[in-house]
Design an enzyme around this catalytic site. Structure first.
Site, short mmCIF file in Angstrom:
data_model
loop_
_atom_site.label_atom_id
_atom_site.label_comp_id
_atom_site.label_asym_id
_atom_site.label_seq_id
_atom_site.Cartn_x
_atom_site.Cartn_y
_atom_site.Cartn_z
N ARG A 287 0.84 -1.20 0.00
CA ARG A 287 0.00 0.00 0.00
C ARG A 287 0.88 1.25 0.00
NH1 ARG A 287 -1.89 -3.62 3.90
NH2 ARG A 287 -3.97 -4.50 3.49
N LYS B 56 -1.54 -2.73 8.21
CA LYS B 56 -2.64 -2.32 9.07
C LYS B 56 -2.54 -3.01 10.42
CE LYS B 56 -5.87 -1.32 5.30
NZ LYS B 56 -7.20 -1.64 4.70
N HIS C 8 -3.07 2.57 -5.80
CA HIS C 8 -3.73 1.27 -5.70
C HIS C 8 -3.79 0.57 -7.06
CE1 HIS C 8 -4.96 0.08 -1.76
NE2 HIS C 8 -5.93 -0.69 -2.24
N ARG D 53 -0.97 -1.67 -7.07
CA ARG D 53 -1.23 -2.80 -6.18
C ARG D 53 -2.16 -3.81 -6.86
NH1 ARG D 53 -1.27 -4.35 -0.68
NH2 ARG D 53 -3.28 -4.97 0.20
N HIS E 195 -3.43 -9.25 3.37
CA HIS E 195 -4.83 -9.41 3.73
C HIS E 195 -4.95 -10.39 4.89
CE1 HIS E 195 -6.26 -8.13 -0.56
NE2 HIS E 195 -6.03 -7.10 0.23
N TYR F 94 -9.61 -10.52 -6.94
CA TYR F 94 -8.66 -10.42 -8.04
C TYR F 94 -8.80 -11.60 -9.01
CZ TYR F 94 -6.41 -6.76 -5.34
OH TYR F 94 -6.16 -5.62 -4.65
#
Length: 281
Positions: free
Chosen positions: A130, A154, A226, A229, A252, A261
């Site tokens: 990210r 995150k 993004h 990404r 993730h 995806y």
């Protein structure tokens, strides 16, 4: 007032639909009638999008709950009717040749800023991290000897990612020719990517670098960090990478967000099937 007006419009639409089917008695409305009405919202002239249709269904459900609560009828025909789901937006991915054009449009790599910009883009596409993770990288997070990169994602979760040879080479060049010149203008920071004042490169500035490179490469559309990404993940899956491996690379927590995806690689899957299965043709 706007909310009241919206509910009024929604219920008037419902009333007109019922009238068009000669349903004039509240007690005569069945669950199948409400389901048919919900389905009609996305059909024909004046069809509503999923979000608007969902709001209308919520209004109708509220109306029927009110009718039951007020004793106007004993059962709720809309209780099991769900608002339509919004169409799942596919990630935007660029073909590889457009990615190359974007990378090469980062600026003159013989300059301090141009080399920094190219390094940023190579990191984004080469690792799929990210934009916030990229600008958060410290110099010590890069281990060129083991060809890995430590990324803080995150929830401050860290993951160690493989660092491709191309991205590694650009980082090495940047650390020798660009970062020292940028760092001498600042007060000292461990961050890898610096701005022209020697301070850490901000997320907004990094975003601007991507946008400017897309314009220079004459790539149409809303190109963002993004996009790189999404392209990273899509290109891996197109070339046979396992979705759970891509999940780990993207950081993730579960495989669910990664699976979207796979929707954009159906053509690649179809091609593999057509050329591999003995009864495909």
């Amino acid at each position: 007032m706007n909310t009241v007006a919206a509910y009024t419009r929604d219920l008037r639409r419902y009333q007109q639909w019922c009238a068009s089917r000669s349903i004039s008695d509240l007690d005569a409305i069945s669950a199948s009638d409400v389901a048919d009405f919900a389905a009609s919202l996305g059909q024909g002239e004046g069809a509503l999008g999923a979000t608007s249709a969902g709001r209308v269904v919520v209004s109708v459900r509220g109306f029927h709950r009110f009718a039951v609560r007020e004793g106007l009828r004993s059962t709720d025909p809309a209780a099991d009717i769900s608002p339509p789901s919004a169409a799942r937006r596919l990630p935007k991915a660029l073909p590889y040749d457009r990615i190359v054009s974007l990378l090469e449009a980062a600026g003159d790599v013989k300059t301090v800023e141009g080399l920094r910009n190219r390094t940023l883009l190579e990191i984004l596409y080469g690792t799929g991290i990210r934009i916030s993770e990229a600008v958060g990288l410290d110099v010590d997070d890069v281990d060129r000897e083991s060809a890995t990169l430590v990324v803080t994602g995150k929830g401050d979760r860290q993951r160690r990612l493989p660092l491709g040879e191309v991205a590694s080479d650009w980082i090495g060049d940047y650390l020798v020719r660009s970062r020292p010149a940028l760092a001498e203008k600042g007060k000292g920071t461990p961050k890898l990517l610096l701005n022209t004042r020697g301070a850490p490169l901000s997320r907004q500035s990094a975003w601007s670098i991507v946008s400017a490179s897309a314009r220079s490469a004459q790539i149409d559309g809303d190109i963002s960090p993004h996009t790189l990404r999404h392209s990273f993940a899509t290109h891996l899956l197109e070339r046979g990478a396992d979705v759970r491996v891509v999940q780990e690379l993207l950081g993730h927590a579960s495989v669910t967000p990664t699976q979207i995806y796979t929707l954009v690689t159906v053509d690649a899957l179809r091609e593999v099937y057509a050329t591999s299965h003995p009864r495909a043709r």
